[in-house]
Design a protein around this motif. Structure first.
Motif, mmCIF file in Angstrom:
data_model
loop_
_atom_site.group_PDB
_atom_site.id
_atom_site.type_symbol
_atom_site.label_atom_id
_atom_site.label_comp_id
_atom_site.label_asym_id
_atom_site.label_seq_id
_atom_site.Cartn_x
_atom_site.Cartn_y
_atom_site.Cartn_z
ATOM 1 N N LEU A 162 0.445 -0.961 0.204
ATOM 2 C CA LEU A 162 -0.490 0.296 -0.460
ATOM 3 C C LEU A 162 0.747 1.104 -0.240
ATOM 4 C CD1 LEU A 162 -3.005 -0.828 2.296
ATOM 5 C CD2 LEU A 162 -2.794 -0.850 0.020
ATOM 6 N N SER A 163 1.610 1.208 0.681
ATOM 7 C CA SER A 163 2.569 2.728 0.629
ATOM 8 C C SER A 163 3.691 2.680 -0.248
ATOM 9 C CB SER A 163 4.103 2.632 1.739
ATOM 10 O OG SER A 163 2.729 1.811 3.134
ATOM 11 N N ALA A 164 3.356 1.521 -1.212
ATOM 12 C CA ALA A 164 4.239 1.742 -2.389
ATOM 13 C C ALA A 164 3.690 1.627 -3.310
ATOM 14 C CB ALA A 164 4.859 0.422 -2.500
ATOM 15 N N LEU A 165 2.255 1.481 -3.357
ATOM 16 C CA LEU A 165 1.115 2.110 -3.972
ATOM 17 C C LEU A 165 1.339 3.906 -4.162
ATOM 18 C CD1 LEU A 165 -0.834 0.881 -6.548
ATOM 19 C CD2 LEU A 165 -2.161 0.430 -4.761
ATOM 20 N N VAL A 166 0.758 3.833 -2.835
ATOM 21 C CA VAL A 166 0.514 5.420 -2.650
ATOM 22 C C VAL A 166 1.950 6.618 -3.348
ATOM 23 C CG1 VAL A 166 0.577 7.407 -1.069
ATOM 24 C CG2 VAL A 166 -0.316 5.325 -0.678
ATOM 25 N N GLU A 167 3.448 6.262 -3.262
ATOM 26 C CA GLU A 167 4.007 6.738 -3.718
ATOM 27 C C GLU A 167 4.143 6.848 -5.725
ATOM 28 O OE1 GLU A 167 8.217 4.875 -3.786
ATOM 29 O OE2 GLU A 167 8.646 6.994 -3.087
ATOM 30 N N ASP A 168 3.423 5.877 -5.811
ATOM 31 C CA ASP A 168 3.800 4.896 -7.281
ATOM 32 C C ASP A 168 1.978 5.926 -7.905
ATOM 33 O OD1 ASP A 168 4.542 4.112 -9.535
ATOM 34 O OD2 ASP A 168 2.581 2.458 -9.650
ATOM 35 N N ILE A 169 1.422 5.574 -7.204
ATOM 36 C CA ILE A 169 -0.013 6.415 -7.430
ATOM 37 C C ILE A 169 0.176 8.448 -7.946
ATOM 38 C CG2 ILE A 169 -2.667 7.194 -7.693
ATOM 39 C CD1 ILE A 169 -2.591 4.538 -6.814
ATOM 40 N N GLN A 170 1.146 8.999 -6.828
ATOM 41 C CA GLN A 170 1.058 9.819 -6.788
ATOM 42 C C GLN A 170 2.230 10.618 -7.584
ATOM 43 O OE1 GLN A 170 2.979 11.148 -2.883
ATOM 44 N NE2 GLN A 170 2.830 13.167 -3.092
ATOM 45 N N ALA A 171 2.547 9.899 -7.493
ATOM 46 C CA ALA A 171 3.446 10.158 -8.957
ATOM 47 C C ALA A 171 2.825 10.353 -9.942
ATOM 48 C CB ALA A 171 5.267 9.504 -8.608
ATOM 49 N N LYS A 172 2.862 9.339 -10.104
ATOM 50 C CA LYS A 172 1.275 9.344 -11.945
ATOM 51 C C LYS A 172 0.676 10.059 -11.554
ATOM 52 C CE LYS A 172 2.615 4.952 -13.512
ATOM 53 N NZ LYS A 172 3.444 4.590 -12.330
ATOM 54 N N ARG A 173 -0.075 10.939 -10.542
ATOM 55 C CA ARG A 173 -0.793 11.197 -10.414
ATOM 56 C C ARG A 173 -0.750 13.469 -10.741
ATOM 57 N NH1 ARG A 173 -5.934 10.128 -10.936
ATOM 58 N NH2 ARG A 173 -7.156 8.277 -9.901
ATOM 59 N N GLY A 174 0.902 13.559 -10.017
ATOM 60 C CA GLY A 174 1.553 14.612 -10.009
ATOM 61 C C GLY A 174 1.303 15.337 -8.834
ATOM 62 N N LEU A 175 0.514 14.807 -7.808
ATOM 63 C CA LEU A 175 -0.171 15.120 -6.666
ATOM 64 C C LEU A 175 1.216 15.575 -5.416
ATOM 65 C CD1 LEU A 175 -2.861 12.594 -5.530
ATOM 66 C CD2 LEU A 175 -2.936 14.991 -7.537
ATOM 67 N N PRO A 179 -4.106 12.941 1.148
ATOM 68 C CA PRO A 179 -4.219 13.269 2.371
ATOM 69 C C PRO A 179 -4.549 12.969 3.383
ATOM 70 C CG PRO A 179 -5.769 12.138 1.069
ATOM 71 C CD PRO A 179 -4.436 12.363 0.242
ATOM 72 N N ASP A 180 -4.654 13.345 4.770
ATOM 73 C CA ASP A 180 -4.035 12.184 6.197
ATOM 74 C C ASP A 180 -5.287 11.330 6.370
ATOM 75 O OD1 ASP A 180 -2.257 13.561 6.604
ATOM 76 O OD2 ASP A 180 -2.819 15.568 7.601
ATOM 77 N N GLY A 181 -4.721 10.311 6.170
ATOM 78 C CA GLY A 181 -6.001 8.561 6.738
ATOM 79 C C GLY A 181 -5.046 7.990 6.855
ATOM 80 N N PRO A 182 -6.020 7.135 7.320
ATOM 81 C CA PRO A 182 -5.543 5.233 7.372
ATOM 82 C C PRO A 182 -5.096 4.862 5.933
ATOM 83 C CG PRO A 182 -7.877 5.715 8.111
ATOM 84 C CD PRO A 182 -7.829 7.243 8.138
ATOM 85 N N LEU A 183 -4.321 4.425 5.798
ATOM 86 C CA LEU A 183 -3.400 3.764 4.551
ATOM 87 C C LEU A 183 -3.742 3.580 4.192
ATOM 88 C CD1 LEU A 183 -0.751 4.146 2.815
ATOM 89 C CD2 LEU A 183 -0.263 1.731 4.248
ATOM 90 N N PRO A 184 -4.842 2.300 4.027
ATOM 91 C CA PRO A 184 -6.188 1.789 3.203
ATOM 92 C C PRO A 184 -6.837 2.490 2.602
ATOM 93 C CG PRO A 184 -5.732 0.483 4.739
ATOM 94 C CD PRO A 184 -5.221 1.424 5.164
ATOM 95 N N GLU A 185 -7.589 3.516 3.426
ATOM 96 C CA GLU A 185 -8.020 4.215 3.270
ATOM 97 C C GLU A 185 -8.269 5.487 1.968
ATOM 98 O OE1 GLU A 185 -10.523 6.835 6.412
ATOM 99 O OE2 GLU A 185 -11.456 4.247 7.371
ATOM 100 N N VAL A 186 -6.775 5.979 1.768
ATOM 101 C CA VAL A 186 -5.537 6.861 1.622
ATOM 102 C C VAL A 186 -5.790 6.527 -0.044
ATOM 103 C CG1 VAL A 186 -3.552 7.956 1.188
ATOM 104 C CG2 VAL A 186 -4.878 8.470 3.163
ATOM 105 N N VAL A 187 -5.125 4.799 0.417
ATOM 106 C CA VAL A 187 -5.455 4.343 -1.047
ATOM 107 C C VAL A 187 -6.297 4.265 -2.793
ATOM 108 C CG1 VAL A 187 -3.971 1.785 -2.439
ATOM 109 C CG2 VAL A 187 -3.003 2.791 -0.108
ATOM 110 N N ALA A 188 -7.421 3.885 -1.286
ATOM 111 C CA ALA A 188 -8.767 3.776 -2.011
ATOM 112 C C ALA A 188 -8.822 4.727 -2.904
ATOM 113 C CB ALA A 188 -9.668 3.447 -1.241
#
Length: 207
Positions: A162-175, A179-188
């Motif tokens: 999930l942490s790796a996915l956050v990093e990957d999506i954040q980079a691809k979306r250019g964010l 947001p703050d929140g539980p990791l699974p909810e942030v990934v969703a």
């Protein structure tokens, strides 16, 4: 990057087991029901995941032989694979999913260190080292295991993934930030799936 090649391979194995377990529990009627992805039944989704393993197997072959082997011969072929899902029985889809995943695992396991360094091109046209292939598969199999809509959630996936996915999506979306929140909810949220986070802008679909 937060992830390593070895971790990605482990996540592929984990996601494959999760996905196969969910699919095995679905009978013919359940497979025809909607998935969590708009416009797709579970049969569409399972066919997509099975076809993805076949397609990534083409990249593994490219890395092994040096012969250019695109993931898909065309986007029409990719779409045809997905649309074939509703035409197949639940048993046939499960066999395709399990067989393609097994073939991909065997093919990846056979790559040498030098072959893993070979450059291949993704369906999106990105040139990457073959070491990226396990991560591409881990994303696909783990996220779509949740998309089957059988009750599995992002909280059932490994925190490291999930942490790796956050990093990957954040980079691809250019964010700039997430947001703050539980990791699974942030990934969703980042993946454009249903989430309980409040006061965040809609990002649209991903993957």
């Amino acid at each position: 990057m937060l992830r390593t090649h070895v971790e990605s391979l482990k996540w592929v194995e984990h996601g494959t087991e999760l996905f196969a377990t969910q699919v095995a529990a679905l009978d013919e009627q359940a497979m025809t029901e909607p998935s969590a992805l708009p416009g797709w039944t579970r049969k569409h989704l399972v066919a997509h995941v099975a076809g993805n393993a076949d397609a990534l197997g083409n990249l593994v072959r490219w890395a092994r032989t040096g012969e250019r082997t695109p993931m898909y011969s065309s986007m029409d072929q990719r779409n045809a694979d997905i649309e074939s899902g509703p035409q197949l029985s639940a048993a046939r889809l499960a066999a395709w999913t399990n067989g393609s995943a097994r073939d991909l695992a065997v093919a990846m396991d056979a790559l040498t260190t030098d072959q893993w360094r070979a450059e291949v091109v993704t369906a999106q046209g990105r040139s990457v080292a073959a070491t990226e292939i396990p991560w591409l598969r881990a994303r696909e199999i783990c996220v779509h295991a949740v998309d089957l809509g059988t009750g599995l959630t992002f909280a059932d996936l490994p925190d490291g993934f999930l942490s790796a996915l956050v990093e990957d999506i954040q980079a691809k979306r250019g964010l700039v930030g997430v947001p703050d929140g539980p990791l699974p909810e942030v990934v969703a949220y980042l993946a454009g799936r249903p989430h309980p986070l409040a006061g965040v802008p809609d990002l649209g679909p991903w993957l």
